[in-house]
Design a protein around this motif. Structure first.
Motif, mmCIF file in Angstrom:
data_model
loop_
_atom_site.group_PDB
_atom_site.id
_atom_site.type_symbol
_atom_site.label_atom_id
_atom_site.label_comp_id
_atom_site.label_asym_id
_atom_site.label_seq_id
_atom_site.Cartn_x
_atom_site.Cartn_y
_atom_site.Cartn_z
ATOM 1 N N LEU A 141 55.322 28.945 26.067
ATOM 2 C CA LEU A 141 55.496 28.160 27.285
ATOM 3 C C LEU A 141 56.333 28.932 28.299
ATOM 4 C CD1 LEU A 141 54.603 25.319 28.212
ATOM 5 C CD2 LEU A 141 56.843 24.483 27.453
ATOM 6 N N ARG A 142 55.860 28.974 29.558
ATOM 7 C CA ARG A 142 56.569 29.712 30.605
ATOM 8 C C ARG A 142 56.583 28.884 31.890
ATOM 9 N NH1 ARG A 142 56.933 32.038 26.547
ATOM 10 N NH2 ARG A 142 56.682 34.276 26.085
ATOM 11 N N THR A 143 57.624 29.093 32.685
ATOM 12 C CA THR A 143 57.667 28.566 34.054
ATOM 13 C C THR A 143 57.547 29.745 34.997
ATOM 14 O OG1 THR A 143 59.092 26.718 33.394
ATOM 15 C CG2 THR A 143 59.017 27.268 35.742
ATOM 16 N N GLN A 144 56.570 29.717 35.898
ATOM 17 C CA GLN A 144 56.264 30.931 36.654
ATOM 18 C C GLN A 144 55.601 30.583 37.990
ATOM 19 O OE1 GLN A 144 54.506 33.983 34.174
ATOM 20 N NE2 GLN A 144 53.345 34.829 35.921
ATOM 21 N N ASN A 145 55.911 31.398 38.987
ATOM 22 C CA ASN A 145 55.183 31.312 40.251
ATOM 23 C C ASN A 145 53.821 31.978 40.072
ATOM 24 O OD1 ASN A 145 57.151 30.025 41.923
ATOM 25 N ND2 ASN A 145 58.295 31.949 41.997
ATOM 26 N N VAL A 146 52.796 31.230 40.361
ATOM 27 C CA VAL A 146 51.430 31.739 40.216
ATOM 28 C C VAL A 146 50.736 31.585 41.565
ATOM 29 C CG1 VAL A 146 49.260 31.572 38.971
ATOM 30 C CG2 VAL A 146 51.409 31.012 37.814
ATOM 31 N N GLY A 147 50.583 32.680 42.262
ATOM 32 C CA GLY A 147 49.954 32.595 43.572
ATOM 33 C C GLY A 147 50.748 31.674 44.486
ATOM 34 N N PRO A 148 50.104 30.656 45.042
ATOM 35 C CA PRO A 148 50.780 29.788 46.006
ATOM 36 C C PRO A 148 51.596 28.659 45.381
ATOM 37 C CG PRO A 148 48.478 29.173 45.826
ATOM 38 C CD PRO A 148 48.655 30.370 44.951
ATOM 39 N N ILE A 149 51.595 28.518 44.052
ATOM 40 C CA ILE A 149 52.270 27.387 43.410
ATOM 41 C C ILE A 149 53.152 27.861 42.258
ATOM 42 C CG2 ILE A 149 50.393 25.813 44.017
ATOM 43 C CD1 ILE A 149 49.450 25.985 41.102
ATOM 44 N N LYS A 150 53.979 26.947 41.768
ATOM 45 C CA LYS A 150 54.817 27.190 40.597
ATOM 46 C C LYS A 150 54.387 26.240 39.486
ATOM 47 C CE LYS A 150 59.706 27.504 39.235
ATOM 48 N NZ LYS A 150 61.099 27.344 39.716
ATOM 49 N N VAL A 151 54.208 26.780 38.275
ATOM 50 C CA VAL A 151 53.721 25.955 37.171
ATOM 51 C C VAL A 151 54.558 26.196 35.916
ATOM 52 C CG1 VAL A 151 51.335 25.952 38.035
ATOM 53 C CG2 VAL A 151 52.068 27.738 36.421
ATOM 54 N N ARG A 152 54.463 25.244 35.008
ATOM 55 C CA ARG A 152 55.002 25.407 33.649
ATOM 56 C C ARG A 152 53.846 25.176 32.693
ATOM 57 N NH1 ARG A 152 59.474 26.088 30.771
ATOM 58 N NH2 ARG A 152 59.908 24.895 28.862
ATOM 59 N N MET A 153 53.394 26.268 32.072
ATOM 60 C CA MET A 153 52.196 26.217 31.241
ATOM 61 C C MET A 153 52.306 27.262 30.144
ATOM 62 S SD MET A 153 49.315 25.900 34.309
ATOM 63 C CE MET A 153 47.954 25.497 33.212
ATOM 64 N N LEU A 154 51.317 27.263 29.236
ATOM 65 C CA LEU A 154 51.245 28.300 28.226
ATOM 66 C C LEU A 154 50.879 29.631 28.883
ATOM 67 C CD1 LEU A 154 49.430 26.527 25.241
ATOM 68 C CD2 LEU A 154 51.878 26.628 25.770
ATOM 69 N N GLN A 155 51.413 30.714 28.361
ATOM 70 C CA GLN A 155 51.223 32.023 28.979
ATOM 71 C C GLN A 155 49.757 32.403 29.166
ATOM 72 O OE1 GLN A 155 53.903 34.144 30.189
ATOM 73 N NE2 GLN A 155 52.032 34.770 31.249
ATOM 74 N N PRO A 156 48.877 32.212 28.180
ATOM 75 C CA PRO A 156 47.469 32.569 28.423
ATOM 76 C C PRO A 156 46.864 31.789 29.586
ATOM 77 C CG PRO A 156 47.873 32.272 26.084
ATOM 78 C CD PRO A 156 49.088 31.768 26.783
ATOM 79 N N ALA A 157 47.260 30.520 29.739
ATOM 80 C CA ALA A 157 46.748 29.729 30.857
ATOM 81 C C ALA A 157 47.290 30.244 32.184
ATOM 82 C CB ALA A 157 47.121 28.259 30.668
ATOM 83 N N ILE A 158 48.549 30.671 32.199
ATOM 84 C CA ILE A 158 49.138 31.238 33.415
ATOM 85 C C ILE A 158 48.419 32.527 33.800
ATOM 86 C CG2 ILE A 158 51.194 32.372 34.331
ATOM 87 C CD1 ILE A 158 52.887 30.311 32.897
ATOM 88 N N ASP A 159 48.140 33.363 32.823
ATOM 89 C CA ASP A 159 47.423 34.612 33.097
ATOM 90 C C ASP A 159 46.033 34.330 33.672
ATOM 91 O OD1 ASP A 159 49.614 35.940 32.072
ATOM 92 O OD2 ASP A 159 48.729 36.210 30.075
ATOM 93 N N SER A 160 45.368 33.339 33.105
ATOM 94 C CA SER A 160 44.034 32.977 33.578
ATOM 95 C C SER A 160 44.096 32.392 34.981
ATOM 96 C CB SER A 160 43.402 31.967 32.617
ATOM 97 O OG SER A 160 42.096 31.614 33.034
#
Length: 313
Positions: A186-205
């Protein structure tokens, strides 16, 4: 034997004239703009030559005696003169075509000539941009039952059997994930225009999706907002079933922060565009559900099975 030479010479001279006529009339692309009356004249002259030449060049007449020989010479010379006259007429027609083409080109330049632009001044939008401003417009979802064709949802049963529950004591309140297999990713990360808390493979995708959106449609990319991602809780009406949001495998998106109305079969135009990018990456769009939820995007079962096989989950 002189009779044969005359026949061959006549044929050769006519053949050259005929070739010239054919090249001028058939090969000149400028004839496309020639008035119909001028084309008719050229066709009439060409037809006359094609009809009478075979009659003049029949070989059996050349061998019928001296009188036919003289007659053939006279007819061929007259035909050659006609060809010369036709060549002059074709030249005249060609010049007329050039003049017509020049006038047409001049007219097009006057119609389509671009105005002078002062490049030193920055571009300023004089009014609303219909394309950009349409991203938040609410539209009906076309053929929404088939928007996820080829993909299937994982479902709470499959998720539970594959990963176990995200936490044992589920209720209607969003809580922390306690499942160690999942929580470690589980990670909290800025992804493009938004910030999410998701599993790392989902964040990468999700990063790959947004990168393609940014490269393809930067205006849409800049207007993407989120209504949330991870929320570990039980599905309403149950005590031991969790949705993909509870597993960190789903995200809710919208345009300009405007929430979509649940279950009305409509969505923002920008979300219909995003759906194509998500489908290509192997995500399911909630627009196809019986109770339409077009803000919802989740990782498909096919994608999750691949991640399990690859050992990333």
């Amino acid at each position: 034997m002189p009779l044969i030479k005359l026949g061959v010479e006549g044929k050769t001279r006519f053949s050259r004239g005929d070739t010239f006529l054919h090249n001028v009339i058939s090969g000149n692309h400028s004839m496309r703009v020639l008035p119909a009356a001028i084309i008719g004249v050229a066709i009439l002259l060409a037809s006359t030559i094609w009809v009478f030449v075979p009659m003049l060049l029949q070989e059996e007449e050349f061998f019928d005696g001296p009188a036919i020989d003289s007659g053939a010479r006279i007819e061929i010379e007259m035909l050659n003169q006609q060809v010369e006259d036709l060549r002059e007429r074709v030249d005249t027609l060609t010049q007329e075509v050039a003049r017509v083409s020049a006038r047409a080109a001049a007219g097009n330049r006057q119609v389509f000539q671009a105005p002078d632009v002062d490049d030193s001044q920055p571009f300023r939008q004089s009014g609303p941009n219909d394309i950009i401003d349409a991203y938040a417009q609410v539209v009906l979802i076309a053929d929404r039952r088939n928007v996820n064709e080829g993909l299937t949802i994982a479902g709470s049963r499959w998720l539970g059997n594959t990963f176990g529950l995200p936490r044992q004591d589920l209720d209607q309140t969003c809580r922390e994930m306690t499942n160690q297999r999942l929580a470690s990713k589980l990670r909290t990360q800025n992804v493009g225009p938004i910030k999410v808390r998701m599993l790392q493979p989902a964040i990468d995708s999700l990063t790959r999706v947004f990168e393609k959106v940014r490269a393809t449609d930067p205006d849409l990319y800049a207007r993407i907002s989120t209504a949330g991602s991870l929320c570990v809780r039980a599905i309403r009406g149950t005590t031991n079933r969790a949705s993909t949001h509870s597993y960190g495998l789903a995200v809710d998106l919208n345009i300009d922060g405007k929430l979509d109305t649940l279950g009305d079969g409509k969505t923002q135009l920008g979300l219909t565009i995003l759906a194509d990018f998500f489908k290509e990456e192997g995500w399911v769009w909630g627009a196809s559900w019986r109770r339409e939820d077009s803000m919802h995007f989740e990782v498909s079962r096919q994608k999750l099975e691949q991640w399990v096989r690859d050992g990333v989950l």
